[in-house]
Write a protein that holds these residues in place. Structure first.
Motif, PDB file in Angstrom:
ATOM      1  N   VAL A   1      44.771  23.828  36.362  1.00 58.95           N
ATOM      2  CA  VAL A   1      44.568  22.353  36.271  1.00 58.95           C
ATOM      3  C   VAL A   1      43.949  21.797  37.455  1.00 58.95           C
ATOM      4  CG1 VAL A   1      46.117  19.946  35.915  1.00 58.95           C
ATOM      5  CG2 VAL A   1      46.967  22.368  35.348  1.00 58.95           C
TER       6      VAL A   1
ATOM      7  N   LEU B   1      47.201  21.218  28.548  1.00 61.27           N
ATOM      8  CA  LEU B   1      47.787  22.257  28.294  1.00 61.27           C
ATOM      9  C   LEU B   1      47.899  22.886  27.186  1.00 61.27           C
ATOM     10  CD1 LEU B   1      48.463  24.777  30.335  1.00 61.27           C
ATOM     11  CD2 LEU B   1      50.905  23.740  30.511  1.00 61.27           C
TER      12      LEU B   1
ATOM     13  N   VAL C   1      48.592  24.395  39.044  1.00 64.18           N
ATOM     14  CA  VAL C   1      48.272  23.082  39.466  1.00 64.18           C
ATOM     15  C   VAL C   1      47.631  23.020  40.635  1.00 64.18           C
ATOM     16  CG1 VAL C   1      49.341  20.766  39.603  1.00 64.18           C
ATOM     17  CG2 VAL C   1      50.377  22.546  37.866  1.00 64.18           C
TER      18      VAL C   1
ATOM     19  N   ARG D   1      40.582  26.367  32.205  1.00 63.27           N
ATOM     20  CA  ARG D   1      40.670  25.204  32.962  1.00 63.27           C
ATOM     21  C   ARG D   1      40.847  23.848  32.184  1.00 63.27           C
ATOM     22  NH1 ARG D   1      38.054  20.797  35.323  1.00 63.27           N
ATOM     23  NH2 ARG D   1      36.391  20.945  33.664  1.00 63.27           N
ATOM     24  N   VAL D   2      41.814  23.228  32.783  1.00 63.05           N
ATOM     25  CA  VAL D   2      42.038  21.809  31.893  1.00 63.05           C
ATOM     26  C   VAL D   2      42.005  20.719  33.000  1.00 63.05           C
ATOM     27  CG1 VAL D   2      43.287  22.831  30.180  1.00 63.05           C
ATOM     28  CG2 VAL D   2      44.630  22.062  32.178  1.00 63.05           C
ATOM     29  N   GLU D   3      41.811  19.774  32.536  1.00 65.89           N
ATOM     30  CA  GLU D   3      41.808  18.449  33.566  1.00 65.89           C
ATOM     31  C   GLU D   3      43.225  18.220  33.990  1.00 65.89           C
ATOM     32  OE1 GLU D   3      39.292  16.819  34.911  1.00 65.89           O
ATOM     33  OE2 GLU D   3      37.645  17.834  34.004  1.00 65.89           O
ATOM     34  N   GLY D   4      43.943  17.975  32.904  1.00 66.28           N
ATOM     35  CA  GLY D   4      45.367  17.474  33.437  1.00 66.28           C
ATOM     36  C   GLY D   4      46.495  18.203  32.688  1.00 66.28           C
ATOM     37  N   ILE D   5      47.737  17.945  33.082  1.00 68.06           N
ATOM     38  CA  ILE D   5      48.790  18.634  32.426  1.00 68.06           C
ATOM     39  C   ILE D   5      48.991  18.242  30.893  1.00 68.06           C
ATOM     40  CG2 ILE D   5      51.435  18.865  32.181  1.00 68.06           C
ATOM     41  CD1 ILE D   5      50.196  19.984  34.799  1.00 68.06           C
TER      42      ILE D   5
END
Length: 366
Positions: A208, A294, A173, A287-291
């Motif tokens: 994240v 996931l 994170v 990679r992701v933008e937010g939790i």
């Protein structure tokens, strides 16, 4: 009716003390099995740290307290343990069984025989030869799903307590105060330790955060993996490992950006984590933008997730914990600590010893 068991913490303490006194001999046995000496020393230190028999005794007491009034636990006359090649991976269940007085024997892995024999010699555990393991009422085994199926076929009538194939990954994170170099160093330990041969080996990391930071982390991780390889003496490969690396690296380079400064490599992946990279110390970074994003980034069959290593600004993020638990994790730990599960960790999320027993309901005569 009194319960037919007692947890003897002194028995466990004496066994672990013997292991600690014979640290040099155990390391030499691992080296004879083909492990780098520096990795063997560190791996044994991690095991000794995690084999906390006092904590395990308390957990066993609480586990077995599920047996209520009017019930009696009947333990098997014999439990066979079939150990995997990873040194120390099968010790925990035998040690716990020793603490409640169950008769046990160990069938050693051919590729881990030197370490296995040394451990059994120090602990006083019987090494089972030939097919004797199949005579036990309960067989405890870690291995591939195919291995578990075969064990069940070869030991009809026995209760097989099997721990099958699982994978672990990490979540970083990102945040304004996150040091990517330090985080990469921590994750690299979970990637390189035991050459990714265990279920707690990190095979992918989901970042994240922003794309530029994702790429910077991937580059830092490649350097830290190379440094960890040098520190643990894991910079050499045998022919099988070299072939796997060459094949995996060639495929990874066709798929996108790849960073490598040693044996292992890092691939920046834009697709979800599925099977993992080929070759030793290889890891994909997603990679992701937010939790909330996931779950779609981790595509694993039900029951295949083992552990999740957390890094960066994850402390206090209950939403993150809920997500990784929902994905199937049976252990969540800070990055760099994944490979030292507690002695009484519930393998695959199941109780440690009650699965061996038969619980008898005894009704009073009215």
């Amino acid at each position: 009716m009194s319960k037919s068991w007692r947890v003897d913490v002194e028995v466990g303490r004496r066994v672990v003390e013997r292991f600690a006194r014979e640290e040099r001999g155990l390391v030499e046995a691992m080296v004879a099995d083909g492990w780098p000496e520096a990795m063997a020393r560190e791996g044994l230190a991690l095991h000794l740290q995690s084999w906390d028999v006092e904590q395990a005794a308390g957990r066993l007491e609480r586990e077995l307290a599920a047996v209520g009034p009017g019930q009696r636990v009947v333990w098997p006359k014999m439990v066979s343990h079939i150990w995997p090649m990873l040194p120390g991976a099968g010790v925990g269940p035998v040690l716990l069984g020793e603490m409640i007085g169950v008769k046990q024997g160990v069938r050693l892995s051919r590729r881990g025989a030197c370490f296995g024999r040394k451990v059994c010699e120090l602990a006083g555990w019987e090494v089972l030869q030939g097919e004797r393991w199949g005579e036990a009422e309960v067989v405890v085994v870690s291995g591939s799903d195919a291995t578990l199926h075969e064990i069940g076929r070869l030991a009809p009538g026995a209760r097989v307590v099997g721990y099958g194939h699982r994978v672990s990954f990490g979540v970083l994170v990102d945040g304004v105060e996150v040091d990517l170099q330090e985080e990469a160093r921590r994750f690299a330990r979970d990637v390189v330790m035991w050459r990714q041969s265990g279920c707690f080996s990190v095979r992918a990391i989901v970042v994240v955060g922003e794309e530029a930071r994702w790429r910077a982390f991937g580059k830092a991780l490649a350097g830290c993996i190379a440094a960890e390889e040098a520190r643990l003496g894991a910079g050499k490969m045998d022919e099988v490992q070299e072939a796997a690396r060459a094949q995996g690296l060639a495929l990874a380079q066709m798929q996108g950006e790849v960073y490598s400064e040693g044996v292992g490599y890092v691939r920046l992946a834009r697709e979800a984590f599925e099977g993992g990279e080929r070759g030793p110390h290889a890891v994909s970074v997603h990679r992701v933008e937010g939790i909330a994003d996931l779950a779609p980034a981790v595509v694993q069959p039900r029951g295949q997730v083992q552990g999740v290593a957390l890094g960066g600004a994850w402390a206090g993020r209950e939403d993150l914990l809920e997500e990784v638990v929902r994905l199937g994790a049976t252990r969540v730990a800070p990055a760099g600590q994944m490979q030292a599960p507690p002695l009484a960790w519930w393998h695959d999320g199941r109780a440690n010893l009650l699965g061996w027993a038969r619980v008898v309901e005894v009704s009073e005569v009215g």
